[in-house]
Design an enzyme around this catalytic site. Structure first.
Site, mmCIF file in Angstrom:
data_model
loop_
_atom_site.group_PDB
_atom_site.id
_atom_site.type_symbol
_atom_site.label_atom_id
_atom_site.label_comp_id
_atom_site.label_asym_id
_atom_site.label_seq_id
_atom_site.Cartn_x
_atom_site.Cartn_y
_atom_site.Cartn_z
ATOM 1 N N ASP A 41 0.838 -1.202 0.000
ATOM 2 C CA ASP A 41 0.000 0.000 0.000
ATOM 3 C C ASP A 41 0.875 1.255 0.000
ATOM 4 O O ASP A 41 0.595 2.231 -0.713
ATOM 5 C CB ASP A 41 -0.914 -0.022 1.227
ATOM 6 C CG ASP A 41 -1.767 1.224 1.343
ATOM 7 O OD1 ASP A 41 -2.511 1.518 0.405
ATOM 8 O OD2 ASP A 41 -1.677 1.915 2.377
ATOM 9 N N GLU A 113 -2.010 -5.308 -3.609
ATOM 10 C CA GLU A 113 -1.060 -4.554 -2.790
ATOM 11 C C GLU A 113 0.072 -5.460 -2.315
ATOM 12 O O GLU A 113 1.244 -5.052 -2.305
ATOM 13 C CB GLU A 113 -1.783 -3.930 -1.597
ATOM 14 C CG GLU A 113 -2.743 -2.811 -1.982
ATOM 15 C CD GLU A 113 -3.601 -2.346 -0.825
ATOM 16 O OE1 GLU A 113 -4.245 -1.294 -0.959
ATOM 17 O OE2 GLU A 113 -3.635 -3.037 0.221
#
Length: 220
Positions: A41, A113
């Site tokens: 992320d 992610e």
């Protein structure tokens, strides 16, 4: 795994990283992707922020922030994951599989992610940047021309009138795990409110913001 790596566009020197990135926590006794998701992320946010700065040298922070949010949100990550076909490579427990886990936005977004983190750990920032820009290029090019989303527009409306930012509250969730429906309410400091329903909390928030914006514009 090899097919997933090929679609991703990165050859792994340490394939165990990709294996971990594509393993959901519901698989007992194996390293899973939550820690990689946390790292991915941040790597995604950095690369996209750099790309947006380079794309528009005159954009202010207030313009860049909603573009960044649109490009790194879970739904966008899930869209990219679906395009690459990560869902077919995901390892998950039986219960998740039976409830449509390979199609769930949250699981696909988390996996995307985690895969970005795996690329970063395997090949460094340049490798991660290459993967991200390859799969996000069209979205980065398009986001500059997109109007503000409803949540951003409602927040700007409130700020322009000296009001606090809108507050969103989860009211209800119905439906099975693989097809949930969320009911969300948005409320402004002046008491104005509206509700919205959608298949994710974020989409329900957007729906509620759209309804309230329409009412406010009609009353103006």
């Amino acid at each position: 795994m090899a097919e997933a790596a090929a679609r991703l566009g990165h050859g792994f020197a340490r394939p165990e990283l990709l294996q971990e990135a594509l393993t959901h926590p519901s698989v007992a006794g194996r390293p899973h992707n939550q820690r990689l998701e946390f790292l991915g992320d941040r790597v995604l946010g950095l690369v996209i922020a750099e790309a947006l700065i380079g794309q528009d040298a005159e954009a202010e922070e207030g313009q860049l922030a909603p573009r960044l949010n649109a490009l790194v949100r879970k739904e966008t990550c899930a869209e990219v994951a679906a395009e690459i076909g990560l869902g077919t490579a995901l390892r998950m427990g039986r219960s998740e599989m039976l409830t449509g886990g390979r199609r769930k936005t949250a699981l696909l977004g988390d996996a995307m992610e985690a895969v970005i983190a795996a690329v970063y750990l395997d090949g460094g920032l340049e490798a991660a940047r290459g993967v991200i820009l390859r799969h996000w290029a069209g979205r980065i090019a398009a986001v500059r021309a997109q109007p503000p989303d409803a949540k951003t527009a409602l927040q700007e409306w409130a700020q322009a009138r000296g009001l606090k930012p809108p507050v969103y509250a989860d009211l209800n969730r119905t439906g099975p795990d693989h097809a949930p429906v969320f009911l969300v309410e948005v409320r402004l400091e002046d008491g104005s409110s509206a509700q919205g329903e959608a298949a994710s909390k974020r989409a329900a928030q957007q729906a509620a913001a759209e309804v309230l914006l329409a009412r406010l514009e009609a009353a103006a």
